[in-house]
Design a protein around this motif. Structure first.
Motif, mmCIF file in Angstrom:
data_model
loop_
_atom_site.group_PDB
_atom_site.id
_atom_site.type_symbol
_atom_site.label_atom_id
_atom_site.label_comp_id
_atom_site.label_asym_id
_atom_site.label_seq_id
_atom_site.Cartn_x
_atom_site.Cartn_y
_atom_site.Cartn_z
ATOM 1 N N THR A 11 2.346 68.034 43.123
ATOM 2 C CA THR A 11 1.850 67.683 44.454
ATOM 3 C C THR A 11 0.632 66.779 44.289
ATOM 4 O O THR A 11 -0.040 66.804 43.260
ATOM 5 N N PHE A 12 0.369 65.984 45.309
ATOM 6 C CA PHE A 12 -0.743 65.047 45.286
ATOM 7 C C PHE A 12 -1.674 65.338 46.449
ATOM 8 O O PHE A 12 -1.215 65.535 47.572
ATOM 9 N N LYS A 13 -2.961 65.361 46.184
ATOM 10 C CA LYS A 13 -3.952 65.545 47.245
ATOM 11 C C LYS A 13 -4.120 64.218 47.949
ATOM 12 O O LYS A 13 -4.196 63.163 47.312
ATOM 13 N N ALA A 14 -4.160 64.262 49.265
ATOM 14 C CA ALA A 14 -4.285 63.036 50.050
ATOM 15 C C ALA A 14 -5.129 63.310 51.287
ATOM 16 O O ALA A 14 -5.378 64.460 51.643
ATOM 17 N N GLY A 15 -5.559 62.236 51.907
ATOM 18 C CA GLY A 15 -6.328 62.348 53.134
ATOM 19 C C GLY A 15 -5.909 61.275 54.115
ATOM 20 O O GLY A 15 -5.465 60.197 53.728
ATOM 21 N N CYS A 16 -6.043 61.589 55.382
ATOM 22 C CA CYS A 16 -5.678 60.647 56.437
ATOM 23 C C CYS A 16 -6.942 60.035 57.023
ATOM 24 O O CYS A 16 -7.822 60.758 57.492
ATOM 25 N N PRO A 17 -7.043 58.709 57.025
ATOM 26 C CA PRO A 17 -8.220 58.062 57.610
ATOM 27 C C PRO A 17 -8.233 58.158 59.137
ATOM 28 O O PRO A 17 -9.282 58.040 59.759
ATOM 29 N N GLN A 18 -7.085 58.425 59.726
ATOM 30 C CA GLN A 18 -6.968 58.515 61.192
ATOM 31 C C GLN A 18 -7.554 59.819 61.731
ATOM 32 O O GLN A 18 -8.449 59.817 62.555
ATOM 33 N N CYS A 19 -7.026 60.953 61.240
ATOM 34 C CA CYS A 19 -7.463 62.266 61.759
ATOM 35 C C CYS A 19 -8.429 62.979 60.814
ATOM 36 O O CYS A 19 -8.902 64.052 61.119
#
Length: 77
Positions: A11-19
């Motif tokens: 799995t890959f950690k990710a982030g959303c710039p929108q929310c």
């Protein structure tokens, strides 16, 4: 960054710039496009929290991690 323990899928950690959500995504939820330049090399995914289409630049290290983790790759010339 990918994370795995034993035979568990990567799995890959990710982030959303929108929310501003932070989450983990399976390799199948990511797409990697490798172009002829830095500008045309990126990875993308759909935010599981808000549904936004996210596209982020991918340097050499990110490309290495994503391809090593089984993310499907599109190469363009």
């Amino acid at each position: 960054m990918p994370s795995s323990s034993g035979g568990t899928p990567v799995t890959f950690k990710a982030g959303c710039p929108q929310c501003r959500g932070r989450f983990e995504l399976a390799a199948g939820a990511l797409r990697l496009a490798i172009g002829g330049s830095r500008r045309s090399t990126f990875y993308s995914f759909t935010c599981p929290q808000c549904g936004a289409q996210v596209r982020k630049p991918a340097g050499e290290r990110i490309v290495e991690l994503l391809t090593g983790g089984g993310v499907s790759t599109l190469r363009s010339v």
